[in-house]
Design an enzyme around this catalytic site. Structure first.
Site, PDB file in Angstrom:
ATOM      1  N   ARG A  76      16.553  30.702  43.098  1.00 11.30           N
ATOM      2  CA  ARG A  76      15.564  31.582  43.730  1.00 11.30           C
ATOM      3  C   ARG A  76      14.288  30.773  43.953  1.00 11.30           C
ATOM      4  O   ARG A  76      13.722  30.222  42.999  1.00 11.30           O
ATOM      5  CB  ARG A  76      15.286  32.785  42.820  1.00 11.30           C
ATOM      6  CG  ARG A  76      14.143  33.636  43.304  1.00 11.30           C
ATOM      7  CD  ARG A  76      13.928  34.888  42.460  1.00 11.30           C
ATOM      8  NE  ARG A  76      12.755  35.563  42.982  1.00 11.30           N
ATOM      9  CZ  ARG A  76      11.626  35.762  42.306  1.00 11.30           C
ATOM     10  NH1 ARG A  76      11.507  35.388  41.036  1.00 11.30           N
ATOM     11  NH2 ARG A  76      10.602  36.348  42.873  1.00 11.30           N
ATOM     12  N   HIS A 120       5.375  34.910  47.510  1.00 14.10           N
ATOM     13  CA  HIS A 120       5.065  34.703  46.083  1.00 14.10           C
ATOM     14  C   HIS A 120       3.621  34.209  46.012  1.00 14.10           C
ATOM     15  O   HIS A 120       3.334  33.146  45.497  1.00 14.10           O
ATOM     16  CB  HIS A 120       6.064  33.722  45.467  1.00 14.10           C
ATOM     17  CG  HIS A 120       6.147  33.747  43.967  1.00 14.10           C
ATOM     18  ND1 HIS A 120       7.323  33.921  43.282  1.00 14.10           N
ATOM     19  CD2 HIS A 120       5.196  33.611  43.009  1.00 14.10           C
ATOM     20  CE1 HIS A 120       7.095  33.887  41.975  1.00 14.10           C
ATOM     21  NE2 HIS A 120       5.809  33.688  41.775  1.00 14.10           N
ATOM     22  N   GLU A 165       6.441  40.468  42.597  1.00  9.06           N
ATOM     23  CA  GLU A 165       5.412  41.062  41.734  1.00  9.06           C
ATOM     24  C   GLU A 165       4.173  41.525  42.506  1.00  9.06           C
ATOM     25  O   GLU A 165       3.072  41.004  42.296  1.00  9.06           O
ATOM     26  CB  GLU A 165       4.999  40.069  40.634  1.00  9.06           C
ATOM     27  CG  GLU A 165       6.154  39.608  39.764  1.00  9.06           C
ATOM     28  CD  GLU A 165       5.712  38.685  38.631  1.00  9.06           C
ATOM     29  OE1 GLU A 165       4.520  38.382  38.515  1.00  9.06           O
ATOM     30  OE2 GLU A 165       6.591  38.261  37.854  1.00  9.06           O
ATOM     31  N   ASN A 295      11.476  41.185  36.960  1.00  2.31           N
ATOM     32  CA  ASN A 295      10.905  40.090  36.179  1.00  2.31           C
ATOM     33  C   ASN A 295      10.448  40.670  34.856  1.00  2.31           C
ATOM     34  O   ASN A 295       9.606  41.568  34.818  1.00  2.31           O
ATOM     35  CB  ASN A 295       9.693  39.462  36.897  1.00  2.31           C
ATOM     36  CG  ASN A 295      10.101  38.708  38.145  1.00  2.31           C
ATOM     37  OD1 ASN A 295      11.295  38.605  38.448  1.00  2.31           O
ATOM     38  ND2 ASN A 295       9.125  38.187  38.863  1.00  2.31           N
ATOM     39  N   TYR A 297       9.172  39.829  30.831  1.00  3.69           N
ATOM     40  CA  TYR A 297       8.690  38.842  29.863  1.00  3.69           C
ATOM     41  C   TYR A 297       8.363  39.447  28.508  1.00  3.69           C
ATOM     42  O   TYR A 297       8.581  38.835  27.475  1.00  3.69           O
ATOM     43  CB  TYR A 297       7.435  38.141  30.402  1.00  3.69           C
ATOM     44  CG  TYR A 297       7.756  37.213  31.538  1.00  3.69           C
ATOM     45  CD1 TYR A 297       8.125  35.896  31.302  1.00  3.69           C
ATOM     46  CD2 TYR A 297       7.731  37.660  32.860  1.00  3.69           C
ATOM     47  CE1 TYR A 297       8.462  35.051  32.341  1.00  3.69           C
ATOM     48  CE2 TYR A 297       8.068  36.821  33.909  1.00  3.69           C
ATOM     49  CZ  TYR A 297       8.424  35.513  33.640  1.00  3.69           C
ATOM     50  OH  TYR A 297       8.766  34.670  34.664  1.00  3.69           O
ATOM     51  N   GLU A 353      13.469  36.948  37.042  1.00  3.16           N
ATOM     52  CA  GLU A 353      12.698  36.029  36.186  1.00  3.16           C
ATOM     53  C   GLU A 353      12.782  36.521  34.756  1.00  3.16           C
ATOM     54  O   GLU A 353      12.634  37.713  34.487  1.00  3.16           O
ATOM     55  CB  GLU A 353      11.210  35.986  36.558  1.00  3.16           C
ATOM     56  CG  GLU A 353      10.884  35.259  37.822  1.00  3.16           C
ATOM     57  CD  GLU A 353       9.370  35.213  38.093  1.00  3.16           C
ATOM     58  OE1 GLU A 353       8.582  35.285  37.129  1.00  3.16           O
ATOM     59  OE2 GLU A 353       9.014  35.121  39.276  1.00  3.16           O
TER      60      GLU A 353
HETATM   61  O1  IFM Z   1       4.768  31.817  36.695  1.00  4.13           O
HETATM   62  C1  IFM Z   1       4.855  33.197  36.868  1.00  4.13           C
HETATM   63  C2  IFM Z   1       5.565  33.532  38.149  1.00  4.13           C
HETATM   64  O2  IFM Z   1       4.944  32.962  39.238  1.00  4.13           O
HETATM   65  C3  IFM Z   1       5.614  35.012  38.345  1.00  4.13           C
HETATM   66  N1  IFM Z   1       6.108  35.697  37.190  1.00  4.13           N
HETATM   67  C4  IFM Z   1       5.565  35.330  35.902  1.00  4.13           C
HETATM   68  C5  IFM Z   1       5.601  33.835  35.728  1.00  4.13           C
HETATM   69  C6  IFM Z   1       5.019  33.458  34.356  1.00  4.13           C
HETATM   70  O3  IFM Z   1       3.699  33.874  34.253  1.00  4.13           O
END
Ligand code: IFM
Length: 450
Positions: A76, A120, A165, A295, A297, A353
């Site tokens: 990606r 992006h 995002e 995405n 985290y 992500e």
């Molecule tokens: O690096 C970023 C990415 O560009 C978008 N999602 C989160 C990642 C980590 O912060």
């Protein structure tokens, strides 16, 4: 015991244009808002820029070899809008299109499926000068951009992601001043969020027309919001934070309009008035898509009362944190995926992500030992697998990131890669996590223990 994924599960890695390409002013590329922002003193913690980054623009063939050596099945990446349309609209720069054309062919020649993200965050500066995302005209310009790119690559690219995002692009970029273009105005940010979604809805049929067999989606940064306690205040804070972080995007994309509690929160906290929503916009935004990119985290723990930009958050004593200060919370990925399945009936999901920044160092043996990243990835993959077993239609996973890169306002101080990059020499060294991930891909799973 092995944790084994479904046969057609897709294993990939992700990057983005500004974070890896460099070559910021080569071959006719126009200036982006991130070029302007990173060149402005005080905006990036280590004073760095993406001028060179991982020099991927020149080293893309080496990087393709690297992907192949890891056994990646999908990659990606994003396209830099100002390489294609240096002024954001109008004149097309063929050299920019040629670069991505070669990259796509190189991927396909290696049996790696390209997942292309159109936006992006590197908006052409010319469009920002004309008003940026708070201006509806930027959404119109995005449609031309989507048309030009898909006309060139649509015969070979079968997976398109309109935006990455939009929450971050809108609220960190126009609301909190942390990202380019650095504005601090929530009315503008909310308008930007709306125009990002609107441009998505307008672009979907354009992508389908130029790329008839393709699957089209959007990627959201989503989280699991939980109240710190069962108190009504904490519950209320969690609902409002969830409205702001998750439902503000999910609800309109899935045909439910903007959430009423989110509207009330925006108005109360930031005096936002939704003048930017025009007749027909919500129908456009709800244009059916083929998949949702997620995405993930970390999670958010909310404690009331909600005030300011982000309601206050707390964590437990046992929490583990990454270099970003983000809590490691793999069960929240499980909860989030199930929620998307049950609350929104999302028919197809990719984790576009997931990953973690740690303070990686090159060891004396020439290797990079990153056991905490291996543990992070393992735990999140286990959560993803558990979700699949509960019926969640999760079809693939992209680790963030293929390689260490420019982490926005943090510059080069945060390393997310499964490949280490020496930014002096541009040498790439596969970390232990990269070797582990290669094994996962080749076995379509991993040993549940060890
Ligand atoms: O690096 C970023 C990415 O560009 C978008 N999602 C989160 C990642 C980590 O912060």
């Amino acid at each position: 015991m092995m944790t084994v994924f479904p046969d057609n599960f897709l294993w990939g890695a992700a990057t983005s244009s500004y974070q890896i390409e460099g070559a910021w002013n080569e071959d006719g590329k126009g200036e982006s808002i991130w070029d302007r922002f990173s060149h402005t003193p005080g905006k990036i913690v280590d004073g760095s820029t993406g001028d060179v980054a991982c020099d991927h623009y020149h080293r893309w063939q080496e990087d393709l070899e690297l992907m192949q050596s890891l056994g990646l099945q999908a990659y990606r990446f994003s396209i830099a809008w100002p390489r294609i349309l240096p002024q954001g609209r109008g004149q097309v720069n063929q050299a920019g299109l040629d670069f991505y054309d070669r990259l796509v062919d190189g991927l396909l020649a290696r049996n790696i499926t390209p997942f292309v993200t159109l936006y992006h965050w590197d908006l052409p500066q010319a469009l920002e000068d004309a008003g940026g995302w708070p201006d509806r005209a930027t959404a119109e310009a995005f449609v031309q951009y989507a048309e030009v790119v898909s006309a060139r690559l649509g015969d070979r690219v079968k997976h398109w992601i309109t935006h990455n995002e939009p929450w971050v692009a809108a609220f960190l970029g126009y609301g909190m001043g942390i990202h380019a273009p650095g504005a601090r105005d929530f009315q503008q940010a909310a308008a930007a969020a709306h125009h990002l979604l609107l441009s998505h809805g307008w672009a979907v049929p354009v992508l389908r027309a130029n790329s008839p067999e393709a699957r089209v989606g959007i990627t959201l940064n989503l989280t699991d919001v939980v109240p710190a306690s069962p108190s009504p205040q904490d519950y209320h804070a969690a609902r409002e934070l969830d409205a702001f972080l998750n439902r503000w995007f999910l609800d309109p994309l899935y045909g439910r309009q903007y959430p009423a509690d989110g509207m009330a929160w925006f108005e109360r906290e930031h005096q936002v008035q939704p003048h930017f929503v025009k007749a027909g916009d919500l129908e456009t935004i709800a244009t059916p898509i083929d998949f949702l990119g997620v995405n993930f985290y970390t999670r958010h723990v909310a404690r009331g009362p909600a005030e300011g930009n982000l309601p206050p958050t707390i964590t437990t004593e046992r929490s583990e944190f990454t270099e970003m200060g983000w809590e490691v919370a793999p069960r929240s990925l499980f909860r989030l995926l199930n929620r998307l399945h049950f609350d929104y009936q999302v028919p197809s999901i990719y984790i576009t992500e997931n990953g973690a920044a740690f303070a990686d160092q090159l060891s004396a043996d020439g290797q990079v030992h990153d056991p905490r990243r291996v543990a992070y990835l393992r735990a999140h993959l286990q959560a993803a697998h558990d979700a699949i077993q509960c019926g969640v239609p999760l079809q693939g996973y992209f680790v963030w990131s293929l390689m260490d890169n420019f982490e926005w306002a943090f510059g080069y101080t945060k390393r997310f890669g499964i490949v280490y990059v020496d930014f002096e020499t541009q040498q790439r060294i596969v970390k232990d996590s990269g070797l582990w991930y290669r094994e996962v891909i080749s076995r379509n799973g991993f040993d549940a223990k060890g």
